[in-house]
Design a protein around this motif. Structure first.
Motif, short mmCIF file in Angstrom:
data_model
loop_
_atom_site.label_atom_id
_atom_site.label_comp_id
_atom_site.label_asym_id
_atom_site.label_seq_id
_atom_site.Cartn_x
_atom_site.Cartn_y
_atom_site.Cartn_z
N LEU A 3 45.49 6.73 2.08
CA LEU A 3 46.12 7.24 0.85
C LEU A 3 45.05 7.80 -0.10
CD1 LEU A 3 48.73 7.59 -0.75
CD2 LEU A 3 48.39 5.30 -1.66
N THR A 4 43.90 7.09 -0.19
CA THR A 4 42.81 7.55 -1.08
C THR A 4 42.31 8.91 -0.61
OG1 THR A 4 42.14 5.24 -0.95
CG2 THR A 4 40.72 6.72 -2.22
N GLU A 5 42.16 9.03 0.73
CA GLU A 5 41.67 10.28 1.31
C GLU A 5 42.62 11.43 0.96
OE1 GLU A 5 39.62 11.00 5.62
OE2 GLU A 5 41.10 9.42 5.40
N ILE A 6 43.93 11.16 1.12
CA ILE A 6 44.93 12.19 0.83
C ILE A 6 44.87 12.57 -0.65
CG2 ILE A 6 47.42 12.69 0.72
CD1 ILE A 6 47.70 10.73 3.14
N SER A 7 44.78 11.55 -1.53
CA SER A 7 44.75 11.81 -2.97
C SER A 7 43.54 12.63 -3.34
CB SER A 7 44.70 10.50 -3.76
OG SER A 7 45.62 9.61 -3.25
N ARG A 8 42.37 12.26 -2.76
CA ARG A 8 41.13 12.99 -3.09
C ARG A 8 41.24 14.43 -2.65
NH1 ARG A 8 37.44 8.59 -2.41
NH2 ARG A 8 36.95 8.03 -4.54
N LYS A 9 41.77 14.62 -1.44
CA LYS A 9 41.88 15.96 -0.89
C LYS A 9 42.86 16.79 -1.73
CE LYS A 9 41.41 18.46 3.19
NZ LYS A 9 40.37 18.58 4.07
N LYS A 10 43.90 16.11 -2.21
CA LYS A 10 44.92 16.82 -2.97
C LYS A 10 44.52 17.03 -4.42
CE LYS A 10 48.16 17.16 0.17
NZ LYS A 10 48.42 18.44 0.73
N SER A 11 43.70 16.12 -4.97
CA SER A 11 43.36 16.25 -6.39
C SER A 11 41.97 15.72 -6.70
CB SER A 11 44.41 15.53 -7.23
OG SER A 11 44.16 15.76 -8.58
N PRO A 12 40.94 16.49 -6.33
CA PRO A 12 39.59 16.05 -6.67
C PRO A 12 39.30 16.25 -8.16
CG PRO A 12 39.54 18.21 -5.65
CD PRO A 12 40.97 17.76 -5.62
N TRP A 13 38.60 15.29 -8.75
CA TRP A 13 38.22 15.40 -10.16
C TRP A 13 36.78 15.89 -10.22
CZ3 TRP A 13 40.67 12.15 -14.45
CH2 TRP A 13 42.05 12.05 -14.23
N VAL A 14 36.58 16.88 -11.06
CA VAL A 14 35.30 17.58 -11.06
C VAL A 14 34.65 17.49 -12.44
CG1 VAL A 14 34.22 19.84 -10.78
CG2 VAL A 14 36.13 19.20 -9.31
N ILE A 15 33.36 17.15 -12.45
CA ILE A 15 32.62 17.20 -13.71
C ILE A 15 31.65 18.38 -13.66
CG2 ILE A 15 30.87 15.49 -12.94
CD1 ILE A 15 30.79 14.57 -15.92
N HIS A 16 31.67 19.17 -14.70
CA HIS A 16 30.84 20.39 -14.78
C HIS A 16 29.65 20.07 -15.68
CE1 HIS A 16 30.70 24.72 -16.65
NE2 HIS A 16 29.59 24.39 -16.08
N VAL A 17 28.44 20.23 -15.12
CA VAL A 17 27.24 19.89 -15.87
C VAL A 17 26.33 21.12 -15.96
CG1 VAL A 17 25.23 18.36 -15.99
CG2 VAL A 17 27.36 17.54 -14.97
N GLY A 18 26.02 21.54 -17.16
CA GLY A 18 25.09 22.66 -17.38
C GLY A 18 23.74 22.08 -17.76
N THR A 19 22.69 22.44 -17.01
CA THR A 19 21.41 21.76 -17.23
C THR A 19 20.34 22.66 -17.85
OG1 THR A 19 20.71 22.34 -15.02
CG2 THR A 19 21.76 20.19 -15.30
N GLY A 20 20.71 23.85 -18.29
CA GLY A 20 19.71 24.67 -18.98
C GLY A 20 19.58 26.09 -18.48
N GLY A 21 20.67 26.65 -17.90
CA GLY A 21 20.62 28.04 -17.43
C GLY A 21 21.01 29.01 -18.54
N CYS A 22 21.43 30.22 -18.15
CA CYS A 22 21.74 31.25 -19.15
C CYS A 22 23.22 31.25 -19.53
CB CYS A 22 21.35 32.61 -18.61
SG CYS A 22 22.55 33.24 -17.42
N ASN A 23 24.01 30.37 -18.92
CA ASN A 23 25.47 30.25 -19.14
C ASN A 23 26.30 31.26 -18.34
OD1 ASN A 23 25.18 28.10 -20.75
ND2 ASN A 23 25.86 29.07 -22.64
N GLY A 24 25.64 32.15 -17.60
CA GLY A 24 26.38 33.13 -16.79
C GLY A 24 27.24 32.42 -15.75
N CYS A 25 26.64 31.46 -15.04
CA CYS A 25 27.41 30.73 -14.01
C CYS A 25 28.46 29.83 -14.64
CB CYS A 25 26.47 29.92 -13.13
SG CYS A 25 25.43 30.93 -12.07
N ASP A 26 28.16 29.30 -15.84
CA ASP A 26 29.15 28.45 -16.52
C ASP A 26 30.43 29.23 -16.79
OD1 ASP A 26 27.67 25.90 -17.15
OD2 ASP A 26 26.31 27.35 -18.02
N LEU A 27 30.25 30.49 -17.21
CA LEU A 27 31.42 31.32 -17.51
C LEU A 27 32.25 31.57 -16.26
CD1 LEU A 27 29.87 33.88 -20.01
CD2 LEU A 27 31.38 31.97 -20.52
N GLU A 28 31.58 31.72 -15.11
CA GLU A 28 32.32 31.95 -13.85
C GLU A 28 33.08 30.70 -13.44
OE1 GLU A 28 32.64 34.90 -12.68
OE2 GLU A 28 31.10 35.85 -13.88
#
Ligand code: SF4
Length: 156
Positions: A3-28
């Motif tokens: 069930l955990t596998e199915i849930s993860r595959k169906k709804s992964p939770w994502v954290i977005h971390v910006g570590t010091g770039g130009c923000n171009g990739c962040d916008l994408e």
């Protein structure tokens, strides 16, 4: 598939971390959340809390000041977890290579599972990276479950 596998595959939770770039990739990455690409239709949820995240999307080269923070965020994520390096900067240091305030790509600080190339990356490439990351996440989950089963058998 558990069930955990199915849930993860169906709804992964994502954290977005910006570590010091130009923000171009962040916008994408943000574009992936807009109606045109709409990753939420695949169940992808954005979270600001590393304790709830399955996937870490890292953008930009790691600045020296950010090194400990990214390690700390990674350690707070529950197992299994995957890290996606988004863009040339995150993968190699990119145009910031050799700059005094940077220590290179993300894999110098935490283990990276998927590298998404580009400067800047296309939203389609980010989505491709996410799909690849989910397979790796499920594989890690399976290994953890097998280890648990083997331990339980050994204890019985
Ligand atoms: S890879 Fe290019 S667009 Fe992305 S953060 Fe680096 S310089 Fe900016």
């Amino acid at each position: 598939m558990s069930l955990t596998e199915i849930s993860r595959k169906k709804s992964p939770w994502v954290i977005h971390v910006g570590t010091g770039g130009c923000n171009g990739c962040d916008l994408e990455i943000l574009a992936c959340l807009t109606p045109r690409y709409d990753v939420s239709r695949f169940g992808v949820m954005s979270t600001g809390n590393p304790k709830h995240a399955d996937v870490m999307l890292v953008v930009g080269p790691v600045t020296i000041k950010y090194k400990e923070i990214i390690k700390n965020l990674y350690d707070q994520m529950p197992d299994p977890k995957v890290v996606i390096s988004v863009g040339t900067c995150a993968s190699t240091g990119g145009i910031y290579q050799g700059c005094y305030g940077h220590c290179g790509g993300v894999d110098k600080v935490v283990p990276v599972d998927v590298y998404v190339p580009g400067c800047n990356v296309r939203p389609e490439a980010v989505i491709d990276g996410l799909v690849l990351a989910l397979d790796i996440l499920n594989e890690k989950e399976r290994k953890i479950l097998e280890e648990k089963k083997a331990k339980a058998k050994g204890a019985a």
